[in-house]
Design a protein around this motif. Structure first.
Motif, PDB file in Angstrom:
ATOM      1  N   LYS A 199       0.828  -1.216   0.000  1.00 19.28           N
ATOM      2  CA  LYS A 199       0.000   0.000   0.000  1.00 19.28           C
ATOM      3  C   LYS A 199       0.861   1.265   0.000  1.00 19.28           C
ATOM      4  O   LYS A 199       0.578   2.227  -0.715  1.00 19.28           O
ATOM      5  CB  LYS A 199      -0.923  -0.013   1.214  1.00 19.28           C
ATOM      6  N   GLN A 223       2.319   1.865  -3.389  1.00 21.29           N
ATOM      7  CA  GLN A 223       1.282   2.379  -4.278  1.00 21.29           C
ATOM      8  C   GLN A 223       1.043   3.866  -4.029  1.00 21.29           C
ATOM      9  O   GLN A 223       0.889   4.644  -4.973  1.00 21.29           O
ATOM     10  CB  GLN A 223      -0.024   1.595  -4.108  1.00 21.29           C
ATOM     11  N   ARG A 260       3.874   5.742  -5.570  1.00 19.88           N
ATOM     12  CA  ARG A 260       3.692   5.746  -7.033  1.00 19.88           C
ATOM     13  C   ARG A 260       2.684   6.825  -7.442  1.00 19.88           C
ATOM     14  O   ARG A 260       2.901   7.572  -8.395  1.00 19.88           O
ATOM     15  CB  ARG A 260       3.221   4.370  -7.495  1.00 19.88           C
TER      16      ARG A 260
END
Length: 82
Positions: free
Chosen positions: A3, A6, A9
């Protein structure tokens, strides 16, 4: 995918999209690191997949046929393209 990775990102993509001059964000470096994580995750996925450990018609598993090639390629920072 993790998580936190992500979220990083998404932050990198937002920084790229906004492209504001006041952002002192090492976008290229973080993008590179995220790419490396993705490459290594893909290879780990190959070795973790139980299907690749099943004996095939020639009594050899996919992992044995690979003989560590994917891992060596990923450790060089290259994509296995598989």
């Amino acid at each position: 995918m993790d998580k936190q990775i992500q979220e990083i990102r998404e932050d990198v993509q937002q920084a790229k999209n906004e492209a504001k001059k006041y952002i002192q964000f090492p976008v290229a470096e973080v993008s590179y690191l995220l790419q490396q994580i993705e490459i290594k995750d893909k290879v780990l996925g190959f070795y973790a997949d139980r299907e690749n450990w099943k004996v095939g018609p020639f009594r050899v598993t996919e992992v044995e046929l690979d003989n560590g090639k994917r891992a060596r390629t990923a450790l060089k920072g290259e994509d296995t393209n598989d």
